[in-house]
Design a protein around this motif. Structure first.
Motif, PDB file in Angstrom:
ATOM      1  N   ASP A 160      -3.764 -29.633  -0.013  1.00 12.61           N
ATOM      2  CA  ASP A 160      -2.678 -28.897  -0.652  1.00 12.61           C
ATOM      3  C   ASP A 160      -3.303 -27.980  -1.695  1.00 12.61           C
ATOM      4  O   ASP A 160      -3.437 -28.344  -2.864  1.00 12.61           O
ATOM      5  N   MET A 161      -3.720 -26.799  -1.244  1.00 16.57           N
ATOM      6  CA  MET A 161      -4.364 -25.852  -2.138  1.00 16.57           C
ATOM      7  C   MET A 161      -3.342 -25.341  -3.152  1.00 16.57           C
ATOM      8  O   MET A 161      -2.277 -24.861  -2.782  1.00 16.57           O
ATOM      9  N   LYS A 162      -3.687 -25.452  -4.421  1.00 20.87           N
ATOM     10  CA  LYS A 162      -2.785 -25.032  -5.494  1.00 20.87           C
ATOM     11  C   LYS A 162      -3.198 -23.711  -6.123  1.00 20.87           C
ATOM     12  O   LYS A 162      -2.356 -22.957  -6.588  1.00 20.87           O
ATOM     13  N   GLU A 163      -4.517 -23.469  -6.174  1.00 23.09           N
ATOM     14  CA  GLU A 163      -4.992 -22.309  -6.907  1.00 23.09           C
ATOM     15  C   GLU A 163      -6.356 -21.865  -6.390  1.00 23.09           C
ATOM     16  O   GLU A 163      -7.147 -22.685  -5.933  1.00 23.09           O
ATOM     17  N   VAL A 164      -6.599 -20.586  -6.508  1.00 20.90           N
ATOM     18  CA  VAL A 164      -7.937 -20.053  -6.316  1.00 20.90           C
ATOM     19  C   VAL A 164      -8.506 -19.862  -7.713  1.00 20.90           C
ATOM     20  O   VAL A 164      -8.063 -18.996  -8.467  1.00 20.90           O
ATOM     21  N   ALA A 165      -9.439 -20.735  -8.073  1.00 20.73           N
ATOM     22  CA  ALA A 165      -9.980 -20.752  -9.429  1.00 20.73           C
ATOM     23  C   ALA A 165     -10.980 -19.628  -9.666  1.00 20.73           C
ATOM     24  O   ALA A 165     -11.204 -19.238 -10.805  1.00 20.73           O
ATOM     25  N   ALA A 166     -11.580 -19.125  -8.603  1.00 18.33           N
ATOM     26  CA  ALA A 166     -12.539 -18.023  -8.720  1.00 18.33           C
ATOM     27  C   ALA A 166     -12.537 -17.252  -7.408  1.00 18.33           C
ATOM     28  O   ALA A 166     -12.394 -17.840  -6.340  1.00 18.33           O
ATOM     29  N   LEU A 167     -12.695 -15.946  -7.512  1.00 21.44           N
ATOM     30  CA  LEU A 167     -12.734 -15.091  -6.321  1.00 21.44           C
ATOM     31  C   LEU A 167     -13.583 -13.869  -6.631  1.00 21.44           C
ATOM     32  O   LEU A 167     -13.302 -13.136  -7.580  1.00 21.44           O
ATOM     33  N   THR A 168     -14.622 -13.666  -5.829  1.00 22.87           N
ATOM     34  CA  THR A 168     -15.473 -12.483  -5.952  1.00 22.87           C
ATOM     35  C   THR A 168     -15.674 -11.911  -4.560  1.00 22.87           C
ATOM     36  O   THR A 168     -16.039 -12.638  -3.635  1.00 22.87           O
ATOM     37  N   VAL A 169     -15.425 -10.617  -4.416  1.00 21.56           N
ATOM     38  CA  VAL A 169     -15.638  -9.924  -3.146  1.00 21.56           C
ATOM     39  C   VAL A 169     -16.810  -8.970  -3.337  1.00 21.56           C
ATOM     40  O   VAL A 169     -16.794  -8.134  -4.242  1.00 21.56           O
ATOM     41  N   ARG A 170     -17.819  -9.133  -2.487  1.00 18.44           N
ATOM     42  CA  ARG A 170     -19.031  -8.314  -2.585  1.00 18.44           C
ATOM     43  C   ARG A 170     -19.162  -7.437  -1.340  1.00 18.44           C
ATOM     44  O   ARG A 170     -19.234  -7.957  -0.231  1.00 18.44           O
ATOM     45  N   PRO A 171     -19.188  -6.129  -1.539  1.00 18.63           N
ATOM     46  CA  PRO A 171     -19.383  -5.245  -0.382  1.00 18.63           C
ATOM     47  C   PRO A 171     -20.794  -5.394   0.172  1.00 18.63           C
ATOM     48  O   PRO A 171     -21.696  -5.874  -0.510  1.00 18.63           O
ATOM     49  N   THR A 172     -20.960  -5.006   1.413  1.00 16.15           N
ATOM     50  CA  THR A 172     -22.270  -5.001   2.051  1.00 16.15           C
ATOM     51  C   THR A 172     -22.599  -3.569   2.476  1.00 16.15           C
ATOM     52  O   THR A 172     -21.789  -2.657   2.273  1.00 16.15           O
ATOM     53  N   ASP A 173     -23.735  -3.390   3.112  1.00 14.19           N
ATOM     54  CA  ASP A 173     -24.089  -2.060   3.598  1.00 14.19           C
ATOM     55  C   ASP A 173     -23.349  -1.692   4.879  1.00 14.19           C
ATOM     56  O   ASP A 173     -23.500  -0.598   5.394  1.00 14.19           O
ATOM     57  N   GLN A 174     -22.540  -2.630   5.385  1.00 17.58           N
ATOM     58  CA  GLN A 174     -21.697  -2.355   6.550  1.00 17.58           C
ATOM     59  C   GLN A 174     -20.257  -2.209   6.058  1.00 17.58           C
ATOM     60  O   GLN A 174     -19.711  -3.124   5.427  1.00 17.58           O
ATOM     61  N   ALA A 175     -19.634  -1.084   6.342  1.00 17.64           N
ATOM     62  CA  ALA A 175     -18.312  -0.777   5.801  1.00 17.64           C
ATOM     63  C   ALA A 175     -17.238  -1.789   6.213  1.00 17.64           C
ATOM     64  O   ALA A 175     -16.253  -1.963   5.501  1.00 17.64           O
ATOM     65  N   ASP A 176     -17.434  -2.475   7.329  1.00 17.73           N
ATOM     66  CA  ASP A 176     -16.417  -3.397   7.824  1.00 17.73           C
ATOM     67  C   ASP A 176     -16.667  -4.851   7.425  1.00 17.73           C
ATOM     68  O   ASP A 176     -15.953  -5.750   7.852  1.00 17.73           O
ATOM     69  N   THR A 177     -17.699  -5.095   6.586  1.00 13.99           N
ATOM     70  CA  THR A 177     -18.096  -6.462   6.268  1.00 13.99           C
ATOM     71  C   THR A 177     -18.209  -6.652   4.757  1.00 13.99           C
ATOM     72  O   THR A 177     -18.778  -5.801   4.061  1.00 13.99           O
ATOM     73  N   VAL A 178     -17.666  -7.779   4.277  1.00 15.36           N
ATOM     74  CA  VAL A 178     -17.804  -8.174   2.872  1.00 15.36           C
ATOM     75  C   VAL A 178     -18.242  -9.630   2.812  1.00 15.36           C
ATOM     76  O   VAL A 178     -18.090 -10.383   3.780  1.00 15.36           O
ATOM     77  N   VAL A 179     -18.781 -10.007   1.658  1.00 17.04           N
ATOM     78  CA  VAL A 179     -19.082 -11.401   1.373  1.00 17.04           C
ATOM     79  C   VAL A 179     -18.088 -11.837   0.294  1.00 17.04           C
ATOM     80  O   VAL A 179     -17.953 -11.165  -0.735  1.00 17.04           O
ATOM     81  N   VAL A 180     -17.398 -12.939   0.550  1.00 12.13           N
ATOM     82  CA  VAL A 180     -16.389 -13.432  -0.380  1.00 12.13           C
ATOM     83  C   VAL A 180     -16.829 -14.796  -0.892  1.00 12.13           C
ATOM     84  O   VAL A 180     -17.112 -15.696  -0.098  1.00 12.13           O
ATOM     85  N   GLU A 181     -16.893 -14.923  -2.208  1.00  9.34           N
ATOM     86  CA  GLU A 181     -17.153 -16.213  -2.840  1.00  9.34           C
ATOM     87  C   GLU A 181     -15.840 -16.647  -3.470  1.00  9.34           C
ATOM     88  O   GLU A 181     -15.229 -15.884  -4.222  1.00  9.34           O
ATOM     89  N   TRP A 182     -15.401 -17.871  -3.135  1.00  9.21           N
ATOM     90  CA  TRP A 182     -14.159 -18.326  -3.740  1.00  9.21           C
ATOM     91  C   TRP A 182     -14.152 -19.829  -3.925  1.00  9.21           C
ATOM     92  O   TRP A 182     -14.887 -20.554  -3.270  1.00  9.21           O
ATOM     93  N   THR A 183     -13.353 -20.262  -4.882  1.00  8.68           N
ATOM     94  CA  THR A 183     -13.213 -21.673  -5.213  1.00  8.68           C
ATOM     95  C   THR A 183     -11.741 -22.035  -5.134  1.00  8.68           C
ATOM     96  O   THR A 183     -10.902 -21.383  -5.759  1.00  8.68           O
ATOM     97  N   ALA A 184     -11.447 -23.052  -4.343  1.00 13.45           N
ATOM     98  CA  ALA A 184     -10.070 -23.538  -4.203  1.00 13.45           C
ATOM     99  C   ALA A 184      -9.926 -24.855  -4.944  1.00 13.45           C
ATOM    100  O   ALA A 184     -10.828 -25.701  -4.920  1.00 13.45           O
TER     101      ALA A 184
END
Length: 135
Positions: free
Chosen positions: A54-78
């Motif tokens: 039962d996810m209540k919150e996203v405590a952290a979220l960082t989206v990092r672009p890459t050298d490919q326009a269609d791809t990102v790296v997402v770091e998140w904490t639930a």
């Protein structure tokens, strides 16, 4: 996607996948799948999620672009509650996400199967399945 997961709308999450989109879990262990191929396999996999976490919150979220326009790296904490035990959990994820025409074509999720099993109250089952695989 995170908002849909929090709302427990797993069908809507699955609809974010391209019909031939892939979900990969390189660190999967035990009975967890390492690869899901296609939207319908993703849908079937996600169907059980609200019964486990039962996810209540996203405590952290960082989206990092890459050298490919269609791809990102997402770091998140639930954070949230484990359904089986009502105990709180905190899980960290790193996802490599590729999108084509607004739909997910590749979702590579680097999560800890030990942390997830412990949070879901299933650590003993994971260890048992690993021991059976090694015998």
């Amino acid at each position: 996607m995170i908002d849909l997961i929090a709302a427990k709308d797993m069908n809507a999450v699955a609809e974010l996948w391209a019909p031939d989109g892939v979900a990969e879990f390189p660190f999967a262990a035990g009975n967890s799948p390492r690869v899901l191929r296609g939207r319908e396999e993703v849908r079937a996999y996600l169907a059980r999620y609200p019964d486990l976490m039962d996810m209540k919150e996203v405590a952290a979220l960082t989206v990092r672009p890459t050298d490919q326009a269609d791809t990102v790296v997402v770091e998140w904490t639930a954070t949230g509650l484990t359904v089986a035990t009502s105990q709180p959990y905190r899980l960290d994820y790193i996802v490599v996400l590729t999108v084509r025409d607004g739909l997910i074509t590749l979702y590579r999720d680097y999560w800890s199967p030990l942390s997830a099993a412990a949070a879901a109250g299933g650590l003993a089952g994971l260890i048992d399945s690993l021991e059976r695989q090694n015998t």
